[in-house]
Design an enzyme around this catalytic site. Structure first.
Site, PDB file in Angstrom:
ATOM      1  N   TRP A  46       0.817  -1.214   0.000  1.00  0.00           N
ATOM      2  CA  TRP A  46       0.000   0.000   0.000  1.00  0.00           C
ATOM      3  C   TRP A  46       0.848   1.261   0.000  1.00  0.00           C
ATOM      4  O   TRP A  46       0.436   2.295  -0.521  1.00  0.00           O
ATOM      5  CB  TRP A  46      -1.021  -0.028   1.141  1.00  0.00           C
ATOM      6  CG  TRP A  46      -2.005  -1.129   0.889  1.00  0.00           C
ATOM      7  CD1 TRP A  46      -2.118  -2.306   1.576  1.00  0.00           C
ATOM      8  CD2 TRP A  46      -2.971  -1.201  -0.172  1.00  0.00           C
ATOM      9  NE1 TRP A  46      -3.088  -3.089   1.010  1.00  0.00           N
ATOM     10  CE2 TRP A  46      -3.629  -2.449  -0.057  1.00  0.00           C
ATOM     11  CE3 TRP A  46      -3.330  -0.342  -1.208  1.00  0.00           C
ATOM     12  CZ2 TRP A  46      -4.635  -2.849  -0.951  1.00  0.00           C
ATOM     13  CZ3 TRP A  46      -4.336  -0.736  -2.087  1.00  0.00           C
ATOM     14  CH2 TRP A  46      -4.969  -1.971  -1.946  1.00  0.00           C
ATOM     15  N   ASP A  84      -1.524   6.544   6.176  1.00  0.00           N
ATOM     16  CA  ASP A  84      -2.614   5.655   5.764  1.00  0.00           C
ATOM     17  C   ASP A  84      -2.900   4.707   6.928  1.00  0.00           C
ATOM     18  O   ASP A  84      -2.105   3.832   7.249  1.00  0.00           O
ATOM     19  CB  ASP A  84      -2.175   4.882   4.512  1.00  0.00           C
ATOM     20  CG  ASP A  84      -3.240   3.914   4.013  1.00  0.00           C
ATOM     21  OD1 ASP A  84      -4.238   3.702   4.725  1.00  0.00           O
ATOM     22  OD2 ASP A  84      -3.057   3.376   2.906  1.00  0.00           O
ATOM     23  N   LYS A 143     -12.537  -1.734   7.095  1.00  0.00           N
ATOM     24  CA  LYS A 143     -11.807  -2.744   7.866  1.00  0.00           C
ATOM     25  C   LYS A 143     -12.178  -2.640   9.341  1.00  0.00           C
ATOM     26  O   LYS A 143     -12.776  -3.521   9.912  1.00  0.00           O
ATOM     27  CB  LYS A 143     -10.316  -2.588   7.644  1.00  0.00           C
ATOM     28  CG  LYS A 143      -9.967  -2.820   6.171  1.00  0.00           C
ATOM     29  CD  LYS A 143      -8.714  -2.149   5.773  1.00  0.00           C
ATOM     30  CE  LYS A 143      -8.559  -2.118   4.271  1.00  0.00           C
ATOM     31  NZ  LYS A 143      -8.649  -3.418   3.625  1.00  0.00           N
TER      32      LYS A 143
HETATM   33  N1  PMP Z   1      -4.364   1.345   2.071  1.00  0.00           N
HETATM   34  C1  PMP Z   1      -4.446   0.224   2.787  1.00  0.00           C
HETATM   35  C2  PMP Z   1      -3.536   0.067   3.970  1.00  0.00           C
HETATM   36  C3  PMP Z   1      -5.372  -0.759   2.455  1.00  0.00           C
HETATM   37  O1  PMP Z   1      -5.450  -1.878   3.173  1.00  0.00           O
HETATM   38  C4  PMP Z   1      -6.226  -0.558   1.342  1.00  0.00           C
HETATM   39  C5  PMP Z   1      -7.302  -1.552   0.943  1.00  0.00           C
HETATM   40  N2  PMP Z   1      -7.104  -2.835   1.248  1.00  0.00           N
HETATM   41  C6  PMP Z   1      -6.094   0.616   0.599  1.00  0.00           C
HETATM   42  C7  PMP Z   1      -5.163   1.548   0.997  1.00  0.00           C
HETATM   43  C8  PMP Z   1      -6.974   0.890  -0.582  1.00  0.00           C
HETATM   44  O2  PMP Z   1      -8.222   1.186  -0.087  1.00  0.00           O
HETATM   45  P1  PMP Z   1      -9.495   1.477  -0.970  1.00  0.00           P
HETATM   46  O3  PMP Z   1      -9.832   0.201  -1.651  1.00  0.00           O
HETATM   47  O4  PMP Z   1     -10.495   1.909   0.046  1.00  0.00           O
HETATM   48  O5  PMP Z   1      -9.162   2.557  -1.935  1.00  0.00           O
END
Ligand code: PMP
Length: 367
Positions: A109, A178, A202
């Protein structure tokens, strides 16, 4: 093994997100869907500008502020577009065109965040754990911070690789973090960050709504030319209702926040999450190598516990048999394979115990 069903027929859900929601919240929502507060319509069927819905929005913000002890000089936004859109918006709002922005990469991420921002800023890698397979956080003294960076972006918890930062950052520039998979999982000091973003799906509620907590003084930055829809200030001025918000998701998020406060808040969840994650890691480490997690102990996530069996075939059998026993959502992310148990706040402790029982039994049958 017995099916791990709750009285309502619900199984134990280890999904990484969208993820398990608290059962009392689902019951409340179920009831609200037909006739909410006696108004004869559901919360999903009324105007976002109605007094009834505005109260939902106000309460959700108040509960989030109370839960995370958000100081008054931080704004709270409820937005759409997921965490991924935030990875673009932080670059557009907090940096001028082509300005340097630092990225610490501790998993998938962090890499995504850098890729999303790269068209707008001079995105620089401060340090990366990729060469070692994302099983650690590069030591603080090896970070190559830019003197002219607009911000440092970090991923508090890497959902796929199971790597948690778990360390003081000690930097001069605003930290953009994040927190998608770790928000409200433990107490934090909001003041240590310039901006926190988290998709709700989550640990906070359903998908479709994203929480942003941002120091108000950062919003004074000029940033880059952008449409109001991409501008934090415009969203703030309109109380996160610049366009039609995802009202039902906002409502569910509000119920989850209230539930977390009732359960003792982030201090209670932090202690509980640490204890049960330790228990699961101990089971993995104590399996004589049958189950393996390669993340260094100091940076093991309390939210997402990835592990591997001796072969990919055994991984697949484990997932299928666990599923048949009512332990769902355990398949590791396609990028890394293996198993991943996500232990978010709404997951009951009995689920972790059931998983550990299943692991013991599976090992006896297959070792
Ligand atoms: N950052 C993290 C730490 C994630 O776990 C995720 C999704 N699993 C995202 C970003 C992307 O999130 P979204 O699908 O809500 O755009």
């Amino acid at each position: 093994m017995q099916l791990a069903l709750s009285a309502a027929g619900r199984v134990f859900n280890f999904s990484a997100g969208p993820a398990v929601l608290p059962e009392p919240v689902l019951r409340q929502a179920q009831q609200a869907l037909l006739n909410w507060q006696g108004i004869g319509a559901s919360v999903a069927e009324i105007s976002h500008r109605s007094a009834a819905f505005m109260a939902v929005a106000v309460h959700a913000e108040a509960d989030l502020r109370a839960l995370l002890e958000v100081p008054d000089d931080y704004a709270v936004l409820f937005m759409q577009g997921g965490a991924t859109l935030q990875q673009v918006l932080v670059a557009l709002n907090l940096a001028t065109p082509g300005q340097a922005a630092d990225y610490l990469i501790t998993g998938h991420w962090g890499k995504t965040a850098l890729k999303q921002a790269a068209p707008y800023v001079d995105a620089r890698i401060v340090a990366s754990g990729e060469a070692q397979g994302f099983c650690h956080v590069p030591a603080r003294e090896t970070w190559q911070l830019s003197a002219d960076a607009a911000y440092l972006h970090v991923t508090d918890n890497e959902t796929i690789h199971g790597v948690a930062l778990n360390m003081p950052l000690l930097v001069e520039v605003p930290v953009v973090a994040d927190f998608s998979s770790s928000i409200a999982s433990r107490p934090i000091r909001v003041r240590d960050y310039g901006l926190i973003y988290a998709g709700a799906q989550k640990n906070l509620g359903p998908s479709g709504i994203t929480v942003v907590i941002v120091a108000r003084d950062l919003l004074e930055r000029a940033g880059q030319p952008r449409a109001p829809m991409l501008d934090y200030r415009a969203h703030l001025e309109r109380d996160s209702m610049l366009n039609t918000p995802p009202t039902f998701n906002w409502y569910l998020l509000g119920l989850c926040l209230a539930w977390m406060r009732e359960q003792g808040g982030v201090a209670a969840f932090g202690a509980r999450n640490a204890a049960r994650a330790q228990k699961l890691y101990a089971a993995i480490d104590g399996s004589g190598g049958f189950y393996r997690n390669q993340v260094v102990a100091a940076h093991r996530s309390h939210m997402n516990v990835p592990f591997f069996l001796p072969t990919a075939d055994l991984d697949a059998q484990f997932v299928a048999q666990a599923n048949a026993c009512g332990l769902i959502g355990l398949k590791g992310h396609a990028r890394v394979g293996g198993i991943r148990a996500s232990l978010y706040n709404a997951l009951p402790d009995t689920a972790v115990d059931a998983l550990m029982d299943f692991m013991r039994e599976f090992q006896q049958r297959h070792a």
